[in-house]
Design a protein around this motif. Structure first.
Motif, mmCIF file in Angstrom:
data_model
loop_
_atom_site.group_PDB
_atom_site.id
_atom_site.type_symbol
_atom_site.label_atom_id
_atom_site.label_comp_id
_atom_site.label_asym_id
_atom_site.label_seq_id
_atom_site.Cartn_x
_atom_site.Cartn_y
_atom_site.Cartn_z
ATOM 1 N N VAL A 65 5.200 8.856 8.265
ATOM 2 C CA VAL A 65 5.839 8.118 7.591
ATOM 3 C C VAL A 65 4.948 8.684 5.837
ATOM 4 N N PHE A 66 3.698 8.942 6.194
ATOM 5 C CA PHE A 66 3.623 10.169 4.691
ATOM 6 C C PHE A 66 3.763 11.954 5.043
ATOM 7 N N THR A 67 4.229 11.942 6.192
ATOM 8 C CA THR A 67 4.806 13.281 5.911
ATOM 9 C C THR A 67 6.058 13.814 6.292
ATOM 10 N N MET A 68 7.328 12.351 5.813
ATOM 11 C CA MET A 68 8.240 13.262 6.488
ATOM 12 C C MET A 68 9.022 12.968 4.779
ATOM 13 N N GLN A 69 9.769 13.977 5.024
ATOM 14 C CA GLN A 69 10.089 15.033 4.732
ATOM 15 C C GLN A 69 11.870 15.177 4.746
ATOM 16 N N ALA A 117 0.652 -1.744 0.002
ATOM 17 C CA ALA A 117 0.454 0.026 -0.589
ATOM 18 C C ALA A 117 0.326 1.724 0.092
ATOM 19 N N ILE A 118 1.959 0.744 1.110
ATOM 20 C CA ILE A 118 2.494 2.619 1.209
ATOM 21 C C ILE A 118 3.118 2.932 0.086
ATOM 22 N N ASP A 119 3.949 2.048 -0.406
ATOM 23 C CA ASP A 119 5.093 1.788 -1.794
ATOM 24 C C ASP A 119 4.375 2.689 -3.594
ATOM 25 N N LYS A 120 2.860 3.006 -2.739
ATOM 26 C CA LYS A 120 2.355 3.496 -4.313
ATOM 27 C C LYS A 120 2.131 4.896 -3.994
ATOM 28 N N LEU A 121 2.460 5.609 -2.626
ATOM 29 C CA LEU A 121 2.322 6.761 -2.095
ATOM 30 C C LEU A 121 2.795 8.071 -2.842
ATOM 31 N N ASP A 122 4.229 7.532 -4.045
ATOM 32 C CA ASP A 122 4.005 8.790 -4.925
ATOM 33 C C ASP A 122 3.051 8.771 -5.986
ATOM 34 N N LYS A 123 2.891 7.872 -6.111
ATOM 35 C CA LYS A 123 1.785 7.721 -7.515
ATOM 36 C C LYS A 123 0.341 7.699 -7.429
ATOM 37 N N ILE A 124 -0.227 6.867 -6.226
ATOM 38 C CA ILE A 124 -2.265 7.429 -5.862
ATOM 39 C C ILE A 124 -2.489 8.599 -5.045
ATOM 40 N N GLY A 125 -1.415 8.492 -4.006
ATOM 41 C CA GLY A 125 -1.241 10.118 -2.695
ATOM 42 C C GLY A 125 -1.415 9.122 -2.010
ATOM 43 N N ARG A 126 -2.158 10.323 -1.070
ATOM 44 C CA ARG A 126 -2.045 9.447 0.458
ATOM 45 C C ARG A 126 -3.626 9.197 1.183
#
Length: 461
Positions: free
Chosen positions: A245-249, A213-222
């Motif tokens: 994890v989602f907000t890490m920058q 699931a999280i692997d797709k973050l940059d593809k489909i959004g949070r």
RNA sequence: GAGGUUGUAGCUCAGCUGGUUAGAGCGUCGGUUUGUGGCACCGAAGGUCGCGGGUUCGAACCCCGUCUUCCUCCCCA
């Protein structure tokens, strides 16, 4: 007669493609050797017991299995059993040694682990090997996805030193840079970090679905990722805990710091983070101009045998999957009865690298392996005269050929053009009489008379 | 595994709402030029229209099946 065809997902490689492919292979091979890796080859087919269960369910589905030979020669009793087994196979995915006991290799890492176990007493550890061979997957072909494709693997087993990970980053950088690919990103993560995340989310052991699931973050959004996590059975609180994890920058180092705080109570997590940090420091120690190394918490990778660092290389602005990937596997040899041998390795996907280079138009135009000189003889006597000249050229290391048929000069010059042969030597009665051969530059059209002895010097410029 | 898409000459593609002998460009081969290529001109060869069935007086075109191509999802190099 029906036209012949190729099996789905396979290709022929013509002379032009082979020249380019060899350029890629040579670049990779010389880098591997520079870093101390030794060559290895293993058979195309392995016993199914070696292959199954190493790649997860998805991987097992994609194995090419080989039907046992000569089933018609089996005894009648066995044939009956075989029919039963076949019925069973049609109903579910499983193996039946009566019908199939061999399969084509799915990657190079598992056959390598098998080799290490079989030769453990003869191998000096740490053992560094490279392997460049085709692998087969019964996948559905797509852009950059084939059923037969080459992998170029380099693995080290028998050490858990993170120097190996750092050197992998160096090799990735070196090979791609030498090939002329400059805009790429090496993503790194650590399975321990993912394990800790799963624990933290109150779903220990569920890093598989979590990663997918999280692997797709940059593809489909949070939002969509959270939705998918919910579908995969993660509770709202669990998902809430994944917020960092989602907000890490930030930079590599900044991300590391954030995770260190996050994993204050997770030993596994802290281990993963400190490994990442050490790899980064080692890479910096090599003093790479631009390591292009990026820490990506969402990087997961499918192969189930990875336990430590995981890598993936993406070319930016080119629509194709990763061109290289790898990771550390702590216990792959354990599956073959030799526990406690840690290994780490990675692989280049030559076919995808080829596609990328073609799209970017960065293949070198000149091909060092092709013919440099074509001898054109006008008659039988001239041919006889040409033979020793041909031999001298070849002995001087100049790729050269004599047109085999006695036909019109136009045809022979056309042949030189078609093969982009830069020099043509014309031999007829005048040349034989004077000993001065007519040397023609096919690019400029200029022609000059040179004695046989002068030929080699002119042509090798 | 789910959904979509494609298939016509060696290659890239035209082919009108189904209507005579299916076209073009490039390439190939031959000629203008029997010892000088790329350019030009002239000419020729090359196609059971992916395959199998069906509808129709008639199918490259419509319908069904099958294979293939490419794409999205899944997964991956």
């Amino acid at each position: 007669m029906q036209k012949p065809t190729l099996p789905k997902g396979t290709r022929d490689f013509g002379p032009v493609q082979m020249a380019r492919r060899n350029f890629i292979f040579d670049t990779i091979k010389s880098t591997f050797q520079q870093f101390g890796f030794m060559p290895l080859e293993t058979p195309a087919m392995e016993n199914l017991s070696v292959l199954t269960g190493k790649y997860g369910d998805e991987g097992d589905q994609l194995l090419f299995k080989i039907l046992n030979s000569r089933p018609h020669e089996a005894k009648e009793v066995e044939k009956e059993k075989m029919q039963q087994e076949f019925t069973r196979l049609l109903a579910q995915n499983s193996n039946s040694s009566l019908l199939t006991e061999k399969g084509l290799r799915y990657d190079l890492t598992v056959p390598f682990a098998r080799y290490v176990v079989m030769n453990r007493n003869d191998i000096a550890f740490p053992f560094k090997r490279y392997q460049i061979q085709p692998v087969w997957r019964a996948d559905r072909p797509q852009r950059g996805r084939y059923r037969e494709f080459y992998q170029c693997d380099a693995d080290v087993v028998g050490t858990d030193s993170l120097l190996c990970e750092a050197e992998i980053v160096c090799m990735m950088n070196q090979v791609l840079t030498q090939l002329g690919i400059t805009d790429f990103t090496i993503k790194i993560n650590n399975r321990k970090v993912l394990t800790a995340l799963a624990e933290m989310a109150g779903a220990p052991g569920q890093e598989g679905p979590l990663c997918v699931a999280i692997d797709k973050l940059d593809k489909i959004g949070r939002e969509k990722v959270e939705q998918e996590l919910a579908e995969r059975g993660f509770s709202p609180e669990s998902i809430g805990k994944l917020d960092p994890v989602f907000t890490m920058q930030g930079t590599f180092g900044e991300k590391i710091q954030q995770l260190q705080q996050l994993f204050a109570s997770s030993e596994t997590g802290r281990e993963g983070v400190s490994e990442l940090q050490e790899v980064m420091e080692l890479v910096n120690g090599f003093g790479l101009q631009n390591p292009r190394l990026e820490f990506d918490v969402t990087l997961a990778r499918g192969l189930s045998y990875y336990t430590g660092a995981i890598f993936e290389v993406k070319v930016n602005n080119v629509q194709i999957g990763s061109i290289s990937g790898g990771g550390r596997y702590d216990n792959l040899t354990g599956a073959f009865g030799l526990p406690g041998v840690s290994g780490v390795g990675f692989s280049f996907g030559v076919d995808r690298i080829y596609d990328v280079m073609e799209e970017l138009g960065i293949f070198p135009a000149h091909n060092a392996a092709s013919t440099r000189v074509l001898l054109v003889a006008f008659d039988a006597e001239a041919r006889k005269y040409a033979l020793p000249v041909l031999r001298q050229l070849r002995q001087a290391g100049i790729n050269s050929e004599l047109y085999p048929d006695q036909t019109k000069m136009k045809k022979q010059l056309d042949y030189a053009n078609a093969k982009s042969i830069p020099w043509v030597v014309l031999i007829g009665s005048d040349e034989m009489a004077s000993g001065q051969l007519a040397l023609k530059n096919m690019q400029t059209g200029e022609q000059q008379s040179v004695p046989v002895e002068g030929l080699i010097g002119k042509v090798s410029q």
